[in-house]
Scaffold this active site. Structure first.
Site, PDB file in Angstrom:
ATOM      1  CB  SER A 124      -0.847  -0.025   1.277  1.00 34.53           C
ATOM      2  OG  SER A 124      -1.512   1.205   1.465  1.00 34.53           O
ATOM      3  CE1 TYR A 168      -4.096  -2.138   5.109  1.00 35.90           C
ATOM      4  CE2 TYR A 168      -3.237   0.009   4.498  1.00 35.90           C
ATOM      5  CZ  TYR A 168      -3.774  -1.208   4.141  1.00 35.90           C
ATOM      6  OH  TYR A 168      -3.983  -1.499   2.809  1.00 35.90           O
TER       7      TYR A 168
HETATM    8  N1  LIG Z   1      -8.693  -0.442  -1.447  1.00 38.60           N
HETATM    9  C1  LIG Z   1      -7.651   0.297  -1.138  1.00 38.60           C
HETATM   10  O1  LIG Z   1      -7.756   1.544  -1.033  1.00 38.60           O
HETATM   11  C2  LIG Z   1      -6.288  -0.328  -0.951  1.00 38.60           C
HETATM   12  C3  LIG Z   1      -5.181   0.521  -0.931  1.00 38.60           C
HETATM   13  C4  LIG Z   1      -3.917  -0.027  -0.720  1.00 38.60           C
HETATM   14  C5  LIG Z   1      -3.760  -1.384  -0.556  1.00 38.60           C
HETATM   15  N2  LIG Z   1      -4.855  -2.209  -0.568  1.00 38.60           N
HETATM   16  C6  LIG Z   1      -4.622  -3.642  -0.363  1.00 38.60           C
HETATM   17  O2  LIG Z   1      -5.176  -4.381  -1.444  1.00 38.60           O
HETATM   18  C7  LIG Z   1      -5.621  -5.669  -0.973  1.00 38.60           C
HETATM   19  C8  LIG Z   1      -7.071  -5.889  -1.403  1.00 38.60           C
HETATM   20  O3  LIG Z   1      -7.862  -4.879  -0.778  1.00 38.60           O
HETATM   21  P1  LIG Z   1      -9.378  -4.549  -1.184  1.00 38.60           P
HETATM   22  O4  LIG Z   1      -9.474  -3.078  -1.236  1.00 38.60           O
HETATM   23  O5  LIG Z   1      -9.785  -5.368  -2.348  1.00 38.60           O
HETATM   24  O6  LIG Z   1     -10.117  -5.037   0.156  1.00 38.60           O
HETATM   25  P2  LIG Z   1     -11.478  -5.870   0.349  1.00 38.60           P
HETATM   26  O7  LIG Z   1     -11.767  -5.793   1.791  1.00 38.60           O
HETATM   27  O8  LIG Z   1     -12.494  -5.415  -0.618  1.00 38.60           O
HETATM   28  O9  LIG Z   1     -11.029  -7.350  -0.029  1.00 38.60           O
HETATM   29  C9  LIG Z   1     -10.133  -8.078   0.761  1.00 38.60           C
HETATM   30  C10 LIG Z   1     -10.405  -9.549   0.583  1.00 38.60           C
HETATM   31  O10 LIG Z   1      -9.495 -10.258   1.447  1.00 38.60           O
HETATM   32  C11 LIG Z   1     -10.236 -11.317   2.050  1.00 38.60           C
HETATM   33  N3  LIG Z   1      -9.625 -11.753   3.315  1.00 38.60           N
HETATM   34  C12 LIG Z   1      -9.569 -11.068   4.487  1.00 38.60           C
HETATM   35  N4  LIG Z   1      -8.982 -11.826   5.443  1.00 38.60           N
HETATM   36  C13 LIG Z   1      -8.653 -13.004   4.846  1.00 38.60           C
HETATM   37  C14 LIG Z   1      -8.012 -14.191   5.295  1.00 38.60           C
HETATM   38  N5  LIG Z   1      -7.603 -14.331   6.569  1.00 38.60           N
HETATM   39  N6  LIG Z   1      -7.806 -15.188   4.404  1.00 38.60           N
HETATM   40  C15 LIG Z   1      -8.225 -15.066   3.120  1.00 38.60           C
HETATM   41  N7  LIG Z   1      -8.850 -13.979   2.650  1.00 38.60           N
HETATM   42  C16 LIG Z   1      -9.061 -12.964   3.494  1.00 38.60           C
HETATM   43  C17 LIG Z   1     -11.629 -10.734   2.265  1.00 38.60           C
HETATM   44  O11 LIG Z   1     -12.590 -11.747   2.498  1.00 38.60           O
HETATM   45  C18 LIG Z   1     -11.829  -9.953   0.983  1.00 38.60           C
HETATM   46  O12 LIG Z   1     -12.411 -10.736  -0.035  1.00 38.60           O
HETATM   47  C19 LIG Z   1      -5.395  -5.669   0.533  1.00 38.60           C
HETATM   48  O13 LIG Z   1      -4.185  -6.314   0.841  1.00 38.60           O
HETATM   49  C20 LIG Z   1      -5.303  -4.192   0.864  1.00 38.60           C
HETATM   50  O14 LIG Z   1      -4.581  -3.940   2.056  1.00 38.60           O
HETATM   51  C21 LIG Z   1      -6.111  -1.704  -0.762  1.00 38.60           C
END
Ligand SMILES: NC(=O)c1ccc[n+]([C@@H]2O[C@H](COP(=O)([O-])OP(=O)(O)OC[C@H]3O[C@@H](n4cnc5c(N)ncnc54)[C@H](O)[C@@H]3O)[C@@H](O)[C@H]2O)c1
Length: 272
Positions: free
Chosen positions: A152, A165
């Site tokens: 991130s 985080y």
């Molecule tokens: N959306 C943002 O703004 C953003 C920004 C930077 C980084 N990220 C990173 O991108 C990745 C995806 O994020 P997103 O925005 O799609 O989030 P989201 O919450 O929409 O999706 C995350 C997914 O991870 C799954 N998950 C959570 N815990 C789990 C576990 N123990 N085992 C297996 N699956 C699990 C959830 O069920 C969900 O389907 C994450 O690592 C997040 O930190 C997101």
């Protein structure tokens, strides 16, 4: 100027993507599938995971779902073995599953801190370990490949209210570099890179906005969103496709000399 276009092909490749029932993982899965890859969707959300598989199949792709908690080593052993058994190989592993917690340091419970480290850091460590064991020469898949870890912008700089985080995503950044160097020096043919998204309006992105309000750092989620937009040089919030296209490049044979890199996709936010 030539009007020829170059399409990135993932034909013949098998990709396992964690946390891909929804959000960025689902978008990455659909993008890699459109480029020709066979996709293993894994997540703790089974119904949503299966409906993402259906969407991919309806669009003409090939995919399957496996229940998978990324903090469980036994689950990692099962999903890597099952993917190779079902699809005949494993070329790409994307450690995408993650959670966020928004709270001031003084209000963060140690159990919540440990939970975020468990999912965001131990989950990625186990992904690196088991992807490597399967993909390295002599492994059950054995033909090398590409591992991509979702870090991130919060793994590159500090944000008030995101201490736990930030700590977890900083860990992902350096796990990536250590694995990249180790797998290259052992001649495993496995590249490892991290992607650092800025704010993207998935479930997580939206809950971060509300988290700043709940932590007492902003009056409304709309105000936080406006502040993010204003602080982004390109002047707009990113979309899941921005991240999926970066993942496609790193997953493909178009990036053979890219390993240990941190690909920032944030509209310029961290460049200021
Ligand atoms: N959306 C943002 O703004 C953003 C920004 C930077 C980084 N990220 C990173 O991108 C990745 C995806 O994020 P997103 O925005 O799609 O989030 P989201 O919450 O929409 O999706 C995350 C997914 O991870 C799954 N998950 C959570 N815990 C789990 C576990 N123990 N085992 C297996 N699956 C699990 C959830 O069920 C969900 O389907 C994450 O690592 C997040 O930190 C997101």
């Amino acid at each position: 100027m030539s009007n020829k276009s170059i399409a990135i092909s993932m034909e013949g490749k098998v990709a396992l993507i964690t946390g891909s029932a929804r959000g960025l993982g689902a978008e990455i899965a659909k993008t890699l599938s459109r480029a020709g890859a066979t996709i293993m969707i894994t997540d703790i959300l089974e119904d949503l995971g299966r409906s993402t598989v259906k969407e991919i199949e309806e669009a003409g792709g090939r995919a399957a779902f496996l229940p998978h908690n990324v903090t469980s080593e036994a689950d990692w052993e099962r999903v890597t073995a099952e993917t190779v058994k079902q699809f005949g190989g494993l070329d790409v592993v994307i450690n995408n599953a993650g959670i966020e917690i928004c709270a001031l340091f003084e209000n963060t419970k140690v159990e919540d801190f440990q939970r975020i480290l468990d999912i965001n850091v131990t989950g990625v460590f186990l992904g690196l370990k088991h992807a490597c064991k399967a993909m390295k020469p002599g492994g059950i898949a054995g033909s090398g490949g590409s591992i991509i870890n979702l870090s991130s912008v919060a793994g590159l700089r500090g944000y008030a209210g995101l201490g736990a985080y930030c700590g977890s995503k900083g860990g992902v950044k350096l796990l990536t570099k250590a694995a990249a160097v180790e797998f290259a020096s052992l001649k495993y043919g496995i590249r490892v890179n991290s992607i650092h998204p800025g704010l993207i309006p998935t479930n997580m992105g939206k809950s971060v906005l509300q988290g700043f309000v709940d932590a007492g750092l902003a009056p409304t989620a709309e105000k936080v969103s406006e502040a993010f937009e204003r602080s982004t040089p390109l002047g707009m919030i990113g979309q899941p496709s921005d991240i999926a296209n970066a993942a496609l490049y790193l997953a493909s044979d178009q990036s053979p000399w890219v390993t240990g890199a941190e690909i920032v996709v944030d509209g310029g936010t961290t460049a200021t």
